[in-house]
Design an enzyme around this catalytic site. Structure first.
Site, short mmCIF file in Angstrom:
data_model
loop_
_atom_site.label_atom_id
_atom_site.label_comp_id
_atom_site.label_asym_id
_atom_site.label_seq_id
_atom_site.Cartn_x
_atom_site.Cartn_y
_atom_site.Cartn_z
N LYS A 233 0.84 -1.19 0.00
CA LYS A 233 0.00 0.00 0.00
C LYS A 233 0.88 1.24 0.00
CE LYS A 233 0.58 1.95 3.38
NZ LYS A 233 1.80 2.56 4.03
N TYR B 201 -4.65 4.22 6.29
CA TYR B 201 -5.14 3.51 7.49
C TYR B 201 -6.30 4.29 8.14
CZ TYR B 201 -1.01 0.59 7.04
OH TYR B 201 -0.06 -0.27 6.57
P1 NAD Z 1 12.21 2.16 2.07
O1 NAD Z 1 12.59 3.50 1.59
O2 NAD Z 1 12.77 1.69 3.35
O3 NAD Z 1 12.57 1.08 0.95
C1 NAD Z 1 12.31 1.31 -0.40
C2 NAD Z 1 13.17 0.40 -1.26
O4 NAD Z 1 12.98 0.75 -2.62
C3 NAD Z 1 14.69 0.56 -0.95
O5 NAD Z 1 15.30 -0.70 -0.93
C4 NAD Z 1 15.19 1.37 -2.12
O6 NAD Z 1 16.54 1.11 -2.44
C5 NAD Z 1 14.26 0.89 -3.24
N1 NAD Z 1 14.18 1.84 -4.35
C6 NAD Z 1 14.31 1.53 -5.65
N2 NAD Z 1 14.21 2.61 -6.41
C7 NAD Z 1 14.05 3.65 -5.60
C8 NAD Z 1 13.92 5.05 -5.81
N3 NAD Z 1 13.90 5.58 -7.04
N4 NAD Z 1 13.79 5.84 -4.74
C9 NAD Z 1 13.77 5.33 -3.50
N5 NAD Z 1 13.87 4.00 -3.22
C10 NAD Z 1 14.03 3.18 -4.27
O7 NAD Z 1 10.61 2.14 2.09
P2 NAD Z 1 9.66 1.13 2.88
O8 NAD Z 1 9.28 1.77 4.15
O9 NAD Z 1 10.25 -0.22 2.88
O10 NAD Z 1 8.36 1.17 1.97
C11 NAD Z 1 8.24 0.43 0.78
C12 NAD Z 1 6.75 0.17 0.49
O11 NAD Z 1 6.22 -0.58 1.56
C13 NAD Z 1 5.90 1.43 0.40
O12 NAD Z 1 4.87 1.24 -0.51
C14 NAD Z 1 5.34 1.58 1.79
O13 NAD Z 1 4.12 2.30 1.86
C15 NAD Z 1 5.11 0.12 2.13
N6 NAD Z 1 5.09 -0.13 3.58
C16 NAD Z 1 4.04 -0.80 4.06
C17 NAD Z 1 3.93 -1.06 5.41
C18 NAD Z 1 2.76 -1.83 5.93
O14 NAD Z 1 2.57 -1.84 7.13
N7 NAD Z 1 1.99 -2.49 5.08
C19 NAD Z 1 4.92 -0.60 6.27
C20 NAD Z 1 6.02 0.09 5.74
C21 NAD Z 1 6.09 0.31 4.38
#
Ligand code: NAD
Length: 362
Positions: free
Chosen positions: A134, A218
């Protein structure tokens, strides 16, 4: 009556908890043994590293078998920790060759939201089922393209709304449907946290940042799931207390929703405020949850004395096990792409309302 209701809600939880941790070997309706599904995580950031990969170790129906990453330094760490084979490691360029990998059944897209559509569509074209985090995507058009690609390629698309797999959330959804306290009159729903980062995709519009798509869904889901209805109008206001960081996207969004039954919701989300609560006022009672959308510990109470408090070992493990089961059994997913799209329709209207400072009809 009160006692019956309490027992009933407990049963919902017990059934849900039991189904999450079924025996290791699954049997199909014909009695044949089923394999576990091989999952490849795309994007090895916070959520994949800290939550999904560890949760995959707790699942019965899935196995972490592949990774897709643009950071070569992460590869040996992940291989060492999870035993991932060389041939199941991809980067963003050669990702499409995953089509030739029979070990991978599901691609889980865990990238910034602006990249969800591209990787979902590429995974679908590679013939893989897709789980996508999401918010589903920044626009309705993207969500529709993702749903179409999965339909055209005959693969399933699930959105990572872990809360809808949580018996605590299912309990308040049931109250909205069965209406023991009459109709919903008012929902108050909030989800936010303080994000101290200054240069992350969550603060970047092009990458799909902004509190609304992140924690805001949420707060929105709290209202949609508690009423069991879709909003017919929204009125929203965006704000920031840190304009030096939040100049492209909102730090805080407050939004009001009106539902067909006459129910109303007042919702807040923020990257500047820690908050996570839901209150539902019905014609003849109330329900409160705090927290209502955490990874664990969601709990609440109702005006008749019922306590909602089920514990599950891992929301994410339950989500992935149930999604894998739906794929193997060819049954409906709990959170299909269409549910992600429903939220994004409202999110688009919220942004329009905030920009134009007016009520937007849906
Ligand atoms: P994050 O920034 O920690 O990780 C993102 C990943 O994408 C990194 O490994 C990064 O290297 C990669 N990436 C590739 N191309 C990129 C670019 N152009 N710019 C930035 N990053 C790039 O983010 P996250 O917190 O892991 O979130 C990722 C997804 O998961 C999002 O959609 C977020 O909303 C979702 N999420 C969901 C929950 C949940 O409870 N369901 C919790 C946290 C995150």
């Amino acid at each position: 009556m009160e006692k019956q209701r309490r027992i009933f809600i407990q049963k919902v939880g017990l059934i849900a908890a039991a189904s999450a941790f079924t025996p290791q070997i699954l049997m199909s309706s014909t009695g044949a043994q089923k394999k576990k599904l091989g999952v490849a995580l795309v994007g090895l950031g916070y959520y994949s590293t800290d939550l999904l990969a560890p949760a995959l170790q707790l699942t019965n129906n899935c196995e972490l078998r592949g990774i897709v990453t643009g950071s070569p330094e992460k590869i040996p760490v992940w291989q060492e920790k999870y035993g991932i084979k060389d041939q199941s490691i991809y980067n963003y360029k050669n990702f499409d060759t995953i089509a030739n990998n029979p070990d991978i059944d599901v691609v889980y897209v865990v990238l910034p939201p602006s990249m969800h559509a591209e990787y979902t569509i590429r995974a679908a074209k590679a013939g893989k089922h897709v789980w996508c985090e999401k918010p589903m995507a920044p626009s309705v058009a993207d969500c529709e393209a993702m749903i179409k690609a999965c339909k055209d390629n005959k693969v399933k698309l699930a959105i990572g709304y872990r809360c809808q797999h949580d018996p605590n959330i299912q309990a308040y959804m049931k109250v909205g449907k069965e209406r023991p306290f009459g109709k919903v009159r008012m929902v108050t729903s909030a989800a936010g946290y303080f994000d101290g980062r200054t240069n992350h995709w969550k603060q970047n519009k092009k990458l799909g940042g902004g509190a609304m798509g992140d924690m805001g869904v949420y707060a929105l889901q709290g209202a949609r799931l508690a009423t069991g209805e879709e909003p017919i109008s929204v009125l929203a206001q965006a704000s920031t207390t840190r304009p030096e960081i939040y100049h492209e996207v909102e730090e805080t969004m407050m939004f009001h929703l009106e539902f067909p039954s006459g129910a109303r919701a007042s919702c807040q989300t923020s990257f500047g405020i820690n908050m996570n609560h839901l209150q539902v006022n019905y014609e003849k009672g109330w329900l409160k949850m705090e927290p209502h959308s955490s990874y664990n510990g969601n709990n609440g109470s109702m005006s008749d004395g019922t306590i909602i408090k089920f514990s599950i070992p891992s929301q994410q493990a339950k989500q992935m096990d149930e999604d894998a089961m739906a794929i193997m059994d060819k049954t409906d997913l709990i959170v299909p792409g269409e549910e992600g799209l429903r939220d994004i329709r409202v999110v688009e209207a919220i942004y329009k309302s905030a920009a134009q400072n007016c009520v937007v009809k849906l």
